[in-house]
Design a protein around this motif. Structure first.
Motif, PDB file in Angstrom:
ATOM      1  N   GLU A  40      -4.344   7.455  -2.858  1.00  0.00           N
ATOM      2  CA  GLU A  40      -3.158   7.822  -2.074  1.00  0.00           C
ATOM      3  C   GLU A  40      -2.749   6.682  -1.151  1.00  0.00           C
ATOM      4  O   GLU A  40      -1.559   6.441  -0.943  1.00  0.00           O
ATOM      5  N   ASP A  41      -3.732   5.953  -0.596  1.00  0.00           N
ATOM      6  CA  ASP A  41      -3.422   4.807   0.268  1.00  0.00           C
ATOM      7  C   ASP A  41      -2.738   3.694  -0.529  1.00  0.00           C
ATOM      8  O   ASP A  41      -1.812   3.048  -0.038  1.00  0.00           O
ATOM      9  N   ARG A  44       0.834   4.862  -1.258  1.00  0.00           N
ATOM     10  CA  ARG A  44       1.652   4.806  -0.034  1.00  0.00           C
ATOM     11  C   ARG A  44       2.025   3.357   0.301  1.00  0.00           C
ATOM     12  O   ARG A  44       3.169   3.043   0.591  1.00  0.00           O
ATOM     13  N   GLU A  45       1.034   2.451   0.237  1.00  0.00           N
ATOM     14  CA  GLU A  45       1.280   1.041   0.539  1.00  0.00           C
ATOM     15  C   GLU A  45       2.260   0.414  -0.466  1.00  0.00           C
ATOM     16  O   GLU A  45       3.044  -0.458  -0.124  1.00  0.00           O
ATOM     17  N   ALA A  47       4.624   2.009  -1.786  1.00  0.00           N
ATOM     18  CA  ALA A  47       5.888   2.732  -1.590  1.00  0.00           C
ATOM     19  C   ALA A  47       6.291   3.539  -2.827  1.00  0.00           C
ATOM     20  O   ALA A  47       7.459   3.569  -3.220  1.00  0.00           O
ATOM     21  N   GLY A  49       5.067   7.396  -5.041  1.00  0.00           N
ATOM     22  CA  GLY A  49       4.313   8.637  -4.952  1.00  0.00           C
ATOM     23  C   GLY A  49       3.028   8.555  -5.759  1.00  0.00           C
ATOM     24  O   GLY A  49       2.889   7.731  -6.667  1.00  0.00           O
ATOM     25  N   ILE A  50       2.092   9.436  -5.427  1.00  0.00           N
ATOM     26  CA  ILE A  50       0.817   9.452  -6.135  1.00  0.00           C
ATOM     27  C   ILE A  50       1.017   9.784  -7.620  1.00  0.00           C
ATOM     28  O   ILE A  50       0.305   9.279  -8.483  1.00  0.00           O
TER      29      ILE A  50
END
Length: 191
Positions: A40-41, A44-45, A47, A49-50
């Motif tokens: 998930e990180d 997110r990094e 930009a 979605g999972i």
């Protein structure tokens, strides 16, 4: 169970950018934090979605494998570029220094990479064919040119690198290893 690595299928431009960004972010985060960093990180990094991460890389191992393959291929490409533009001893020296970045990524991949290598013949072939083959080629070219000692071979250099690469991780590991590589190259060059 034998695994295969996901290849980059023909993608729309936006999907290709997302995939490339995921690989770049994963490379950096695996190097800095290890392979247990939450996916998930990474998403997110990057930009995205999972779900986008999982569409491109259905498992953590798939992402680790692509990062490793990309880093190995990039190091091989650098060897070709340096060999074509520099004297052979300088090409070898610069390539060894660039290999420190590669090793930093490989260290970050750690046990996850070792497990993946055991179960993945395709990745085993990348590992066996990449670094050792390029090192041998570059050492032999420098010997032919007379820019390094004739009484060494790639296995000697690999043995010396083993000590450098197995040094304990510390904040100054890479800088200290770079200095040791300078010493190694000084010993290899002909006087």
């Amino acid at each position: 169970m034998t695994q295969t690595l996901p290849t980059a299928p023909t993608l729309r431009a936006d999907a290709r950018r997302n995939r490339d960004r995921l690989v770049a972010v994963a490379t950096r985060m695996f190097t800095d934090r290890g392979v247990t960093v939450p996916l998930e990180d990474i998403a997110r990094e990057a930009a995205v979605g999972i779900g986008t991460l999982y569409r491109h890389f259905p498992t953590r191992d798939a992402l680790i494998g692509v990062v490793y393959r990309n880093e190995t291929e990039a190091l091989n490409a650098v060897a070709d570029e340096l060999s074509n533009t520099l004297p052979s001893d300088e090409a070898l020296a610069q390539w060894l220094h660039r290999s420190l970045d590669y090793l930093a990524t490989k260290r970050g991949l750690g046990a996850g990479l070792m497990t993946l290598l055991q179960d993945n013949p395709e990745l085993q072939a990348v590992a066996k064919g990449g670094f050792p083959r390029m090192l041998d080629r570059m050492v032999e070219a420098a010997k032919r040119d007379g820019t390094i000692r004739a009484d060494v071979d790639a296995s000697d250099v690999m043995h010396a690198l083993g000590g450098i690469y197995s040094a304990p991780a510390s904040p100054d590991w890479q800088a200290r290893s770079g200095r040791v590589l300078h010493i190694l190259m000084d010993g290899l060059r002909r006087r």
